[in-house]
Design an enzyme around this catalytic site. Sequence first.
Site, mmCIF file in Angstrom:
data_model
loop_
_atom_site.group_PDB
_atom_site.id
_atom_site.type_symbol
_atom_site.label_atom_id
_atom_site.label_comp_id
_atom_site.label_asym_id
_atom_site.label_seq_id
_atom_site.Cartn_x
_atom_site.Cartn_y
_atom_site.Cartn_z
ATOM 1 C CG LEU A 121 -1.890 -1.176 1.345
ATOM 2 C CD1 LEU A 121 -2.852 -0.941 2.509
ATOM 3 C CD2 LEU A 121 -2.675 -1.409 0.052
ATOM 4 C CD GLU A 179 -0.192 9.040 1.571
ATOM 5 O OE1 GLU A 179 -1.318 9.547 1.391
ATOM 6 O OE2 GLU A 179 0.212 8.664 2.692
ATOM 7 C CG HIS A 213 -3.014 1.085 -2.506
ATOM 8 N ND1 HIS A 213 -1.655 1.006 -2.609
ATOM 9 C CD2 HIS A 213 -3.522 0.291 -3.491
ATOM 10 C CE1 HIS A 213 -1.337 0.187 -3.602
ATOM 11 N NE2 HIS A 213 -2.445 -0.257 -4.158
ATOM 12 C CE LYS A 218 0.062 4.205 -11.687
ATOM 13 N NZ LYS A 218 -0.098 2.778 -11.768
ATOM 14 C CD GLN A 236 -7.925 -2.442 -12.141
ATOM 15 O OE1 GLN A 236 -7.139 -3.334 -12.381
ATOM 16 N NE2 GLN A 236 -7.841 -1.710 -11.045
HETATM 17 P P1 AMP Z 1 -3.377 -2.249 -7.035
HETATM 18 O O1 AMP Z 1 -2.983 -2.637 -5.634
HETATM 19 O O2 AMP Z 1 -2.227 -1.741 -7.847
HETATM 20 O O3 AMP Z 1 -4.200 -3.286 -7.728
HETATM 21 O O4 AMP Z 1 -4.316 -0.984 -6.887
HETATM 22 C C1 AMP Z 1 -5.474 -1.035 -6.085
HETATM 23 C C2 AMP Z 1 -6.308 0.183 -6.358
HETATM 24 O O5 AMP Z 1 -5.550 1.356 -6.034
HETATM 25 C C3 AMP Z 1 -6.710 0.307 -7.822
HETATM 26 O O6 AMP Z 1 -8.054 0.750 -7.893
HETATM 27 C C4 AMP Z 1 -5.759 1.348 -8.346
HETATM 28 O O7 AMP Z 1 -6.261 2.086 -9.445
HETATM 29 C C5 AMP Z 1 -5.591 2.246 -7.135
HETATM 30 N N1 AMP Z 1 -4.357 3.016 -7.240
HETATM 31 C C6 AMP Z 1 -3.115 2.547 -7.468
HETATM 32 N N2 AMP Z 1 -2.237 3.561 -7.564
HETATM 33 C C7 AMP Z 1 -2.953 4.709 -7.404
HETATM 34 C C8 AMP Z 1 -2.616 6.096 -7.398
HETATM 35 N N3 AMP Z 1 -1.375 6.533 -7.589
HETATM 36 N N4 AMP Z 1 -3.607 6.988 -7.190
HETATM 37 C C9 AMP Z 1 -4.901 6.572 -7.020
HETATM 38 N N5 AMP Z 1 -5.268 5.285 -6.997
HETATM 39 C C10 AMP Z 1 -4.308 4.357 -7.187
#
Ligand code: AMP
Length: 288
Positions: free
Chosen positions: A33, A35, A37, A151, A155
């Site tokens: 995790l 910022e 997340h 981001k 998806q």
């Molecule tokens: P992940 O753990 O990479 O699958 O991401 C989980 C969720 O966090 C997904 O909905 C991503 O789009 C979101 N997320 C990842 N990086 C960012 C970011 N920099 N800013 C906003 N949301 C993010």
Amino acid sequence: MRTLRTRAELRSALRSIRRAERTVGLVPTMGSLHEGHLALIRRAREDHDEVVVSLFVNARQFEDLGDLAAYPRDEVRDAALAAEAGADLLYAPPEAEVYPPGFAAQVRLHGPLVTTLEGAHRGPEHFHGVATVVTKLLTLVRPDTVYMGQKDAQQVLVVRRLIDDLDLDVRLEVVPTVREPDGLARSSRNVRLGPDDRERALSLTRALAAAEQAHAQGERDAAAVRAAALAAFRVPPSAQLEYLELVDATTLAPVAGLDGDVLVAVAARVGSVRLIDNTVLAASRRLR
Ligand code: AMP
């Protein structure tokens, strides 16, 4: 915050939450995790009585087994961060709980949403893996709202489509991309970037800023905006470009002009690390 490992434990916790008519926000993550997340978790905290964070590295959405093996994992740290940001339940199941022996179902989508951009470079299996695990989470948790980051814009569009097509009773809330002070989008993969890589990674940020600037100056020709973005991307030291495309921000169809909402999506490699980023050229700069 309670950590739950099985579907039975999660269902039982959710039964009492629903009996008390408390609302539920769900934040699906693959852990490590940052910022980005935490912004999703904080939003869920503001909006709902109960916040469920899931933590599961979904092997079925990785086409590159090296990337899967290198994916950073630290559940103790993740649990502390999630709790601090306001999570009530952390669902961190083992692989066999999500995909037990004999598991045979898959949620597939067709068309440009899964075959273009990330689908073209990672293969459509990536989004089938995402769609399958997200459908499982949504039917298991039945949240009022699921929170996802801009981001991963493609998806978001894939999940919005599947919620609509499968009549899932959930609201999808998109949270703007959280960035480092220099503009690099926060990503779990950023920890694998060395100092030189870090400089190269800013190619993506530069390209998107150039596209925004051209748009703000009144340029409405997609090819001209793309050319400006590519020129900025290539200023050394630069990353290795995979794609930089201007597409319709809902359908992902190619665009010639910038009249509606246009998504500028970029993907690039810095060494073995693959990075993606995007911006929306519209009054709000947000996915709708
Ligand atoms: P992940 O753990 O990479 O699958 O991401 C989980 C969720 O966090 C997904 O909905 C991503 O789009 C979101 N997320 C990842 N990086 C960012 C970011 N920099 N800013 C906003 N949301 C993010």
